[in-house]
Design a protein around this motif. Structure first.
Motif, PDB file in Angstrom:
ATOM      1  N   VAL A   1      59.078  23.867 -42.188  1.00 11.20           N
ATOM      2  CA  VAL A   1      58.417  22.768 -41.485  1.00 11.20           C
ATOM      3  C   VAL A   1      57.993  23.147 -40.061  1.00 11.20           C
ATOM      4  O   VAL A   1      56.887  22.820 -39.629  1.00 11.20           O
ATOM      5  CB  VAL A   1      59.281  21.477 -41.501  1.00 11.20           C
ATOM      6  CG1 VAL A   1      60.535  21.633 -40.684  1.00 11.20           C
ATOM      7  CG2 VAL A   1      58.470  20.286 -41.004  1.00 11.20           C
ATOM      8  N   ASP A   2      58.825  23.900 -39.343  1.00  8.36           N
ATOM      9  CA  ASP A   2      58.472  24.282 -37.973  1.00  8.36           C
ATOM     10  C   ASP A   2      57.196  25.124 -37.931  1.00  8.36           C
ATOM     11  O   ASP A   2      56.283  24.856 -37.163  1.00  8.36           O
ATOM     12  CB  ASP A   2      59.615  25.089 -37.337  1.00  8.36           C
ATOM     13  CG  ASP A   2      60.776  24.185 -36.936  1.00  8.36           C
ATOM     14  OD1 ASP A   2      60.531  22.986 -36.716  1.00  8.36           O
ATOM     15  OD2 ASP A   2      61.920  24.691 -36.870  1.00  8.36           O
TER      16      ASP A   2
ATOM     17  N   PHE B   1      54.142  23.118 -38.956  1.00  8.57           N
ATOM     18  CA  PHE B   1      53.756  22.154 -37.928  1.00  8.57           C
ATOM     19  C   PHE B   1      53.036  22.854 -36.778  1.00  8.57           C
ATOM     20  O   PHE B   1      51.976  22.415 -36.335  1.00  8.57           O
ATOM     21  CB  PHE B   1      54.995  21.404 -37.409  1.00  8.57           C
ATOM     22  CG  PHE B   1      54.648  20.281 -36.474  1.00  8.57           C
ATOM     23  CD1 PHE B   1      54.272  19.038 -36.969  1.00  8.57           C
ATOM     24  CD2 PHE B   1      54.650  20.475 -35.093  1.00  8.57           C
ATOM     25  CE1 PHE B   1      53.928  18.005 -36.109  1.00  8.57           C
ATOM     26  CE2 PHE B   1      54.308  19.451 -34.227  1.00  8.57           C
ATOM     27  CZ  PHE B   1      53.946  18.213 -34.738  1.00  8.57           C
ATOM     28  N   LEU B   2      53.592  23.956 -36.365  1.00  7.42           N
ATOM     29  CA  LEU B   2      52.979  24.708 -35.273  1.00  7.42           C
ATOM     30  C   LEU B   2      51.584  25.191 -35.669  1.00  7.42           C
ATOM     31  O   LEU B   2      50.629  25.106 -34.896  1.00  7.42           O
ATOM     32  CB  LEU B   2      53.878  25.895 -34.903  1.00  7.42           C
ATOM     33  CG  LEU B   2      53.482  26.652 -33.634  1.00  7.42           C
ATOM     34  CD1 LEU B   2      53.612  25.741 -32.416  1.00  7.42           C
ATOM     35  CD2 LEU B   2      54.375  27.885 -33.446  1.00  7.42           C
ATOM     36  N   PHE B   3      51.490  25.663 -36.876  1.00 10.42           N
ATOM     37  CA  PHE B   3      50.201  26.141 -37.385  1.00 10.42           C
ATOM     38  C   PHE B   3      49.173  25.004 -37.366  1.00 10.42           C
ATOM     39  O   PHE B   3      48.053  25.171 -36.885  1.00 10.42           O
ATOM     40  CB  PHE B   3      50.381  26.654 -38.822  1.00 10.42           C
ATOM     41  CG  PHE B   3      49.138  27.263 -39.406  1.00 10.42           C
ATOM     42  CD1 PHE B   3      48.831  28.593 -39.185  1.00 10.42           C
ATOM     43  CD2 PHE B   3      48.269  26.511 -40.195  1.00 10.42           C
ATOM     44  CE1 PHE B   3      47.695  29.168 -39.720  1.00 10.42           C
ATOM     45  CE2 PHE B   3      47.128  27.072 -40.732  1.00 10.42           C
ATOM     46  CZ  PHE B   3      46.840  28.407 -40.497  1.00 10.42           C
TER      47      PHE B   3
END
Lengths: 390, 189
Positions: free
Chosen positions: B31-32, B35-37
């Motif tokens: 998820v991190d 999300f950053l992408f």
């Protein structure tokens, strides 16, 4: 926004790229993107990663992540569960109804049974062993082979007559509108076809091992709905005001007056509708023109041009095996002759071209098929074992 | 194949068999990064959260039918794909599309990313209900304008547009509509 003169060229360039990218996105979203579109969009996405700023807002904290997961789980798991619950509920309701109905029938059929006896009803789809059977609205079964010609019964304002050895005619005695439609079901055994004229004049040829459930008259109904399992050819009497609808497990075919063939395969995993005349609408979405066939299966819909004469060869007393594979052929033979089919090893995939009379014995048909050199057939009792020839 | 790929393959297998803990593990693991992408592209927390949510809900609902060869690339591809609609619908559309425009020209191939993006789109279409898929496939394979599709399928242009734009979630509700007949036939046969 005020831009210096020098930047104007760059702005034009950016506008162009912008427009191009916008078009690519629109194509991807609409499902019409080319490989090149996907490649370019993918690269553009990746390129955005290089200018990543270390902005604390760009990272989800633990609480946000947990909350998001709960939302996702709520949407994904619970929604699925509620669907399953509804389905389970319907299944249980249907099974209970079946048991109750079977119980009542059993009770009526054998009223001498002691009330203390437990009634054990098997929920099983009945099948016809011999000839054709008509199931009346009250559950009575009429073995049609045993009936003489002429009037064989009456059902709520409709007269049922047997016109020859293998055809049945419904006619409206009184045209009074009935409150709820009364249904009869015609079922054929393997190796038996039957022709039926419905109360509206529609002609139905029911192929072997098939069943059709239909209202005994259509007076006062908004649609002429019938339910089919197996295969049938329809010549629908024209009535623009009251559409004729054939329902199979996979398709719903709506017509106003036309000629077409519907076939659901034995495990009901696919349905094919072929149009000979007029026009039909399948699943409220796909319109066919004469000569077209629409196949619905688990992998989706496909429309193709077919030779209609081949499709309705069964109605004229032939097997049509033009361009068919052995499994499809064996399915049809199993439906016509009372046989089970087994495959020893690989299932032959090559296609066959043959038209064979349905009057031949099963051994004769198998002999002809062996001549193609694709497979060998061994018949043992009611079982045919298919072995691929190398 | 490295160890991580093997671990991911195991996760996918467990996911397909309906293992909810595998689903949570996949979420926790990616998820991190996802999300950053996403936020580097759409620059909006709410929009990005929506996309991530859609991707994971879709992953679960269609887990049995997805053709995932590399979980990580597949998830990134799914985010890319789901982003297209968000970008198009965004009020900041022009601004987003203005970012780093110079690299839009095709560069060296990242075969895997492209392959997974194609797989995602393919899976998306496959998991559509028949009617919506018919519209979708006609539009995609034949490059037909909405008007022609409407004519061929005998439905209104508006319906075609709806089919192409209504969210997958809404479409799945439609799927259960024909269910009744199964029992009807079963019961009365």
């Amino acid at each position: 926004m005020s831009l210096g003169y020098i930047n104007k060229g760059k702005l034009e360039f950016m506008k162009e790229v912008n427009k191009e990218l916008l078009d690519i996105l629109k194509r991807i979203d609409a499902g019409v993107a080319s490989e090149e579109d996907l490649r370019r969009y993918s690269h553009w996405c990746d390129a955005q990663q290089e200018c990543r700023q270390s902005n604390p807002q760009d990272v989800l904290d633990t609480i946000q992540k947990d909350r998001l997961l709960e939302t996702i789980v709520g949407r994904a798991f619970e929604k699925k569960n509620s669907v399953i619950n509804i389905r389970t509920a319907i299944a249980i309701a249907a099974a209970l109804l079946c048991i109750v109905a079977a119980g009542l029938w059993f009770y009526q059929w054998n009223s001498t049974i002691s009330t203390n006896d437990r009634i054990i009803a098997k929920v099983k789809i009945p099948s016809v062993q011999e000839g054709a059977v008509l199931i009346m609205d009250n559950g009575d079964q009429i073995e049609l082979e045993k009936q003489g010609q002429g009037l064989i019964g009456e059902e709520t304002n409709s007269k049922i007559s047997k016109s020859n050895d293998s055809s049945l005619v419904y006619s409206n005695a009184v045209s009074a509108a009935s409150k709820s439609p009364v249904f009869n079901t015609l079922m054929t055994a393997r190796g038996h076809q039957y022709q039926l004229t419905l109360a509206d004049g529609t002609k139905v040829w029911l192929n072997a091992a098939s069943s059709l459930r239909f209202p005994v008259n259509f007076t006062g109904q908004k649609q002429r709905r019938v339910m089919l399992e197996g295969e049938a050819y329809f010549e629908v009497a024209k009535n623009a005001a009251v559409p004729f609808v054939v329902v199979t497990e996979k398709q719903e075919i709506k017509v106003l007056g036309t000629h077409f063939n519907v076939k659901s395969d034995q495990n009901a995993s696919s349905s094919a509708t072929t149009l000979l005349e007029g026009s039909v609408m399948v699943n409220n979405a796909v319109k066919l023109v004469p000569g077209e066939q629409l196949v619905s299966s688990n992998s989706g819909l496909s429309k193709r041009k077919v030779n209609v004469e081949d499709v309705i060869a069964w109605k004229n007393g032939f097997f049509n095996f033009e361009g068919k594979q052995i499994p499809e052929i064996m399915d049809e033979l199993a439906r016509w002759y009372d046989v089970e089919v087994r495959y020893a090893g690989a299932v032959p995939k090559d296609k066959v071209d043959a038209t064979i009379s349905r009057k031949k014995r099963v051994d004769e048909v198998l002999d002809l098929l062996e001549m193609t050199g694709l497979a060998k057939f061994a018949k043992n009792g009611n079982t045919i074992t298919v072995t691929q020839t190398k | 194949m490295n160890q991580n790929d093997q671990a991911d393959l195991d996760l996918v297998e467990r996911l397909k068999s309906g293992d909810t803990s595998a689903f949570r593990t996949i979420y926790g693991k990616y998820v991190d990064k996802l999300f950053l992408f996403g936020i580097n592209i759409i620059k909006d927390e709410e929009d990005c959260t929506d996309v991530i949510q859609d991707v994971f809900v879709w992953l679960w609902e269609n887990r049995e039918e997805l053709t995932i060869t590399n979980l990580k690339s597949y998830l990134f591809a799914a985010v890319k794909y789901k982003l297209t609609r968000k970008i198009l619908a965004s009020r900041r559309r022009e601004e987003i599309l203005h970012q780093r425009p110079s690299t839009i020209d095709a560069v060296e191939d990242d075969g895997l990313a492209l392959k997974e993006l194609q797989a995602v789109i393919h899976d998306f279409i496959r998991t559509l209900p028949p009617k919506a898929r018919e519209v979708f496939v006609m539009s995609r394979e034949n490059y037909l304008p909405h008007q022609d599709i409407a004519q061929q399928l005998g439905i209104s242009e508006n319906t075609v547009r709806n089919h192409l734009s209504v969210s997958l979630k809404k479409l799945r509700v439609y799927l259960s509509r024909n269910f009744y007949w199964t029992f009807f036939l079963f019961f009365f046969h």
